[in-house]
Scaffold this active site. Sequence first.
Site, PDB file in Angstrom:
ATOM      1  N   HIS A  16      34.476   6.765 -18.615  1.00  0.00           N
ATOM      2  CA  HIS A  16      35.657   6.125 -18.028  1.00  0.00           C
ATOM      3  C   HIS A  16      35.471   5.786 -16.549  1.00  0.00           C
ATOM      4  CE1 HIS A  16      36.950  10.202 -16.503  1.00  0.00           C
ATOM      5  NE2 HIS A  16      37.464   9.447 -15.543  1.00  0.00           N
ATOM      6  N   ASP A  30      33.834  10.400 -24.130  1.00  0.00           N
ATOM      7  CA  ASP A  30      33.832   9.990 -22.722  1.00  0.00           C
ATOM      8  C   ASP A  30      32.552  10.461 -22.043  1.00  0.00           C
ATOM      9  OD1 ASP A  30      34.577   9.028 -20.258  1.00  0.00           O
ATOM     10  OD2 ASP A  30      36.044  10.609 -19.857  1.00  0.00           O
ATOM     11  N   GLY A  55      38.646  11.818  -8.789  1.00  0.00           N
ATOM     12  CA  GLY A  55      37.411  11.804  -8.003  1.00  0.00           C
ATOM     13  C   GLY A  55      36.396  12.818  -8.478  1.00  0.00           C
ATOM     14  N   SER A  64      35.976  13.266 -11.730  1.00  0.00           N
ATOM     15  CA  SER A  64      35.550  12.750 -13.027  1.00  0.00           C
ATOM     16  C   SER A  64      34.038  12.540 -13.080  1.00  0.00           C
ATOM     17  CB  SER A  64      36.240  11.416 -13.318  1.00  0.00           C
ATOM     18  OG  SER A  64      37.608  11.588 -13.558  1.00  0.00           O
ATOM     19  N   GLY A  65      33.466  12.862 -14.230  1.00  0.00           N
ATOM     20  CA  GLY A  65      32.037  12.686 -14.415  1.00  0.00           C
ATOM     21  C   GLY A  65      31.206  13.860 -13.958  1.00  0.00           C
TER      22      GLY A  65
END
Length: 277
Positions: A74, A122, A216, A218-219
Amino acid sequence: MLKLGCVVVTLLFFVKGSLSQQDVCGLAPLNNHIVGGENAEEGLWPWQASLQIFGNHFCGGTLINEKWVLTAAHCFSSYQTLGLKVYLGKKTLESSDPHEISVDVLKVVIHPNYNRFTLNNDIALLHLKKAVTFTDYIRPVCLASLESNYPHGTSSWVTGWGKLAYEDSLPSSVLQEAEVPVVDSQQCDAQLGPGLVTENMICAGFQEGGIGPCQGDSGGPLVVKQGSVWVQGGITSWGKGCALPELPAVFTRVSQYQSWISDVIKRNLPGFITYLP
């Protein structure tokens, strides 16, 4: 909104799967102990990556071998790599760090079954334009293999440069770290909304809230330690608000994607670790 606790959990694990990275993955030479505080000391999380577009941080990621970074699907609205760089060995966003490097991205690979509405699958991989040289400050993390399991209450760590509060407009300037317990998937699904948490997800957070990832982050990784080895079990994916009571954060369950990751990378595979309660 990453804040810190200081409880360590012991997990039983055995090595299985690819051995090509087992001699280096998950080892953080400068991470000998964890102390109280919010800011992560330099070198504690040597696989942590900052994904930046034209110099602006937008997501986290993890180095999994010398040419590949694992992150969330995402984070990307397209496969465009213009201006996209991966920073490694970095602690602060506001200035350069003495041990950091930046690498251009050759290719963005998004899971073919990623659903941007449900955030199922994701997960994405970034192929770097050049190989990374490992140092005490830049090293790959080990990845959880297919047979791995995370019982309710398992202690894990999340890291990132995300917002310190939901209402903040900017990410944290210093890499943050926080310890959070894994939440049973059925309980998490009931709290977030029936049917939202799939078998490809793992949840973590305190029932009272107050500690967890935010925009922020994320990942970035959710990792667990056994002995001297750190294993990534989750990728920061989604949540309702930031660290609200009875609303755990949701992470992509890395162990579900051992085959896909191996098929994409093909050579010099990441180190996959199986651990069980």
